[in-house]
Design an enzyme around this catalytic site. Structure first.
Site, PDB file in Angstrom:
ATOM      1  N   GLY A  10       3.271  -7.517  46.206  1.00 25.81           N
ATOM      2  CA  GLY A  10       4.158  -6.619  45.454  1.00 25.81           C
ATOM      3  C   GLY A  10       4.374  -5.319  46.194  1.00 25.81           C
ATOM      4  O   GLY A  10       4.313  -4.235  45.617  1.00 25.81           O
ATOM      5  N   GLU A 213       2.739  15.732  30.594  1.00 21.53           N
ATOM      6  CA  GLU A 213       3.692  15.598  31.701  1.00 21.53           C
ATOM      7  C   GLU A 213       5.038  16.119  31.221  1.00 21.53           C
ATOM      8  O   GLU A 213       5.429  15.820  30.091  1.00 21.53           O
ATOM      9  CB  GLU A 213       3.824  14.129  32.118  1.00 21.53           C
ATOM     10  CG  GLU A 213       2.566  13.597  32.763  1.00 21.53           C
ATOM     11  CD  GLU A 213       2.588  12.099  33.059  1.00 21.53           C
ATOM     12  OE1 GLU A 213       1.931  11.669  34.014  1.00 21.53           O
ATOM     13  OE2 GLU A 213       3.263  11.370  32.307  1.00 21.53           O
ATOM     14  N   HIS A 237      -7.342   6.371  31.938  1.00 23.57           N
ATOM     15  CA  HIS A 237      -7.562   7.682  32.570  1.00 23.57           C
ATOM     16  C   HIS A 237      -8.258   8.680  31.633  1.00 23.57           C
ATOM     17  O   HIS A 237      -9.207   9.352  32.020  1.00 23.57           O
ATOM     18  CB  HIS A 237      -6.250   8.314  33.017  1.00 23.57           C
ATOM     19  CG  HIS A 237      -5.366   7.424  33.843  1.00 23.57           C
ATOM     20  ND1 HIS A 237      -5.854   6.414  34.633  1.00 23.57           N
ATOM     21  CD2 HIS A 237      -4.021   7.412  34.032  1.00 23.57           C
ATOM     22  CE1 HIS A 237      -4.842   5.806  35.254  1.00 23.57           C
ATOM     23  NE2 HIS A 237      -3.720   6.395  34.899  1.00 23.57           N
TER      24      HIS A 237
HETATM   25  C1  BG6 Z   1      -0.276   6.166  35.614  1.00 18.22           C
HETATM   26  C2  BG6 Z   1       0.645   5.975  34.436  1.00 18.22           C
HETATM   27  O1  BG6 Z   1      -1.353   5.289  35.537  1.00 18.22           O
HETATM   28  O2  BG6 Z   1      -0.762   7.497  35.605  1.00 18.22           O
HETATM   29  C3  BG6 Z   1       1.771   6.991  34.456  1.00 18.22           C
HETATM   30  O3  BG6 Z   1       1.159   4.670  34.460  1.00 18.22           O
HETATM   31  C4  BG6 Z   1       1.219   8.392  34.561  1.00 18.22           C
HETATM   32  O4  BG6 Z   1       2.591   6.863  33.330  1.00 18.22           O
HETATM   33  C5  BG6 Z   1       0.242   8.480  35.729  1.00 18.22           C
HETATM   34  O5  BG6 Z   1       2.300   9.274  34.789  1.00 18.22           O
HETATM   35  C6  BG6 Z   1      -0.461   9.807  35.763  1.00 18.22           C
HETATM   36  O6  BG6 Z   1      -1.165   9.883  36.971  1.00 18.22           O
HETATM   37  P1  BG6 Z   1      -1.196  11.211  37.807  1.00 18.22           P
HETATM   38  O7  BG6 Z   1      -2.070  10.923  38.965  1.00 18.22           O
HETATM   39  O8  BG6 Z   1       0.231  11.512  38.196  1.00 18.22           O
HETATM   40  O9  BG6 Z   1      -1.735  12.239  36.885  1.00 18.22           O
END
Ligand code: BG6
EC number: 1.1.1.49
Length: 475
Positions: A10, A213, A237
């Site tokens: 992918g 975000e 996360h």
């Molecule tokens: C990803 C999500 O796992 O993590 C996204 O799918 C999100 O939707 C992103 O924006 C956030 O990661 P980072 O590293 O940009 O904070």
């Protein structure tokens, strides 16, 4: 460094574009990739060598929040030389025969950026051509979230994996665990003696975990509309952020010990089905590949507790979402106020609590919000930050990207910052009951702090969401 082959299923996926290719570039620049290695990109479409080079070039020049530095021609050329491309259908054995001819045996990392429904075909075919066994080198598999879509499917996937690989070959990747700022929480807590004794119910009032975000889902509607915020970032996360901030000190700094402590927290989280709010930003249903009547949430807020003595009755508030007022990810440990009010001045700020903030991004930092005396003749208090700021130099690219860290760990065979099967299952066990009560989300205005119901969730307890401050560690 030992040579190895990195096989990417992918290669044209969003995740590879956003994270993997930029990290490989950084690794090439830092000399972290062995000269005689090979990177195989696999996808359906036909691509010539030139097409592949163009694709890599374009990818590295896309706007990327975490990768903003200059692309040097000589580094790019060196990286390009390591790449080769195979087109084919994942279900088709011929593809794997071609792959075998291309990489031979030796050390191999498989990185899967394909739909989970296709994993079985990949594993079956790798097994058929004997590419899953560690015969003349190590063979490791990196897979990304989603690891299943609920507890049951995660268990099934974990079982499936064990039909083809041993647990020490499986690297379940949550890129938050590769964030320098998250890993530093462990150092901050366990290498310094002064903070750990106050991180408990005697001193803490509550904990907030925030991942905001200011942008929407972009072109990821096809994926995002199937999952929503809680599964997209909440099951993984944010729970990991919580685990890092609250886990007990591991007996030693090893994969087993660190993972064991994270799991203890995750297994002890309470799913409070009446303390969760789902929101959707205005205009979401008009996004590309989103159902016009979509009930998918782009925001959630929840309250939870950890069932252990250390954090007994300490509320934890978590929120995350898209198209909000700011982009900021942080953990705030809010301390109790001093019992005796010594500075009984009116409106002098004495009511501000101390807050320990682990700022994951931006303005990466660990800061302690304290009260100080405003210089002058009167006793007036003001909040200030005692701060540790990362020295981020955009030209020097000081903080390694999470994917870079995690790739290096995979090459080394170090699973400390990867999830094991039980960990993923504990995360789903917490999230599943909340998903079950998921109702139609409330619509919130783009550019706001989310729905008012999220404010009410915390305000009912006499507390407030903290606005992520941009006052410290400004670049
Ligand atoms: C990803 C999500 O796992 O993590 C996204 O799918 C999100 O939707 C992103 O924006 C956030 O990661 P980072 O590293 O940009 O904070």
């Amino acid at each position: 460094m030992q040579p190895f082959s990195l096989v990417t299923f992918g290669i044209t996926s969003n995740i590879v574009q956003k994270y993997l290719i930029p990290s490989l570039y950084d690794m090439e620049e830092k000399g972290l990739l062995p000269a005689n290695m090979i990177i195989v990109g696999i996808a359906r479409r036909q691509m010539s060598e030139k097409d592949l080079a163009d694709y890599l070039h374009q990818t590295l020049h896309l706007e990327n929040l975490h990768h903003k530095h200059e692309i040097k021609a000589e580094v790019f050329q060196k990286l390009c030389k390591k790449f080769c491309y195979l087109s084919g259908e994942i279900e088709d054995r011929d593809l794997y025969e071609k792959l075998k001819k291309t990489i031979g045996e030796g050390n191999i990392i498989y990185y899967l950026a394909t739909y989970p429904e296709l994993y079985k075909y990949v594993f079956d075919n790798l097994q058929k051509v004997g590419l899953n066994k560690q015969k003349s080198g190590w063979v490791r598999l990196m897979i990304e979230k989603p690891i299943g879509h609920d507890l049951l499917s995660a268990k099934e996937l974990n079982e499936l994996l064990l039909n083809y690989f041993t647990e020490d070959q499986i690297f379940r990747l949550d890129h938050y665990l590769g964030k320098e700022t998250l890993q530093n929480i462990l150092t901050f807590r366990f290498a310094n003696g002064v903070f750990e004794p106050i991180i408990n119910k005697d001193h803490i009032d509550h904990i907030q975990i925030t991942a905001l975000e200011d942008f929407g889902i972009g072109k990821r509607g096809g994926y995002y509309d199937q999952v929503g915020a809680l599964k997209d970032v909440g099951q993984n996360h944010l729970l990991q952020m919580l685990a890092f901030a609250t886990m007990d000190a591991p007996g030693e700094f090893s994969n087993e010990a660190v993972t064991r402590e994270r799991i203890k927290i995750l297994k002890n989280l309470q799913s409070l089905t009446d303390k969760v709010v789902f929101g959707q930003y205005e205009g979401y249903i008009k996004e590309e590949n989103v159902a016009p009547d979509s009930a998918t949430e782009t925001f959630y807020a929840l309250k939870t507790y950890i069932r252990n003595e250390r954090f007994k009755d300490i509320p934890i508030y978590i929120r995350a979402g898209k198209k909000l007022k700011k982009t900021a990810t942080e953990i705030s440990i809010v301390f109790k106020k001093p019992a005796n009010r010594l500075f009984k001045c009116f409106d002098c700020g004495e009511d501000e609590p101390n807050v320990l903030i682990y700022r994951i991004q931006p303005n990466e930092a660990i800061v302690f919000k304290i009260l100080t005396k405003l210089p002058g003749h009167k006793v007036k208090l003001q909040p200030e930050y005692m701060q540790y700021c990362y020295r981020i130099d955009p030209h020097n690219h000081y903080i390694p990207d999470p994917y870079e860290r995690l790739l290096v760990d995979t090459i080394r065979g170090d699973q400390t910052f990867f999830n094991d099967a039980a960990e993923i299952e504990a995360q789903w066990a917490f999230v599943d009951p909340l998903i079950e009560v998921r109702k139609k989300p409330v619509v919130y205005q783009a550019g706001s702090w989310g729905p008012k119901e999220a404010d009410e969730l915390i305000e009912k307890d006499g507390r407030k969401w903290l606005e992520p401050s941009m006052e410290f560690c400004r670049i």
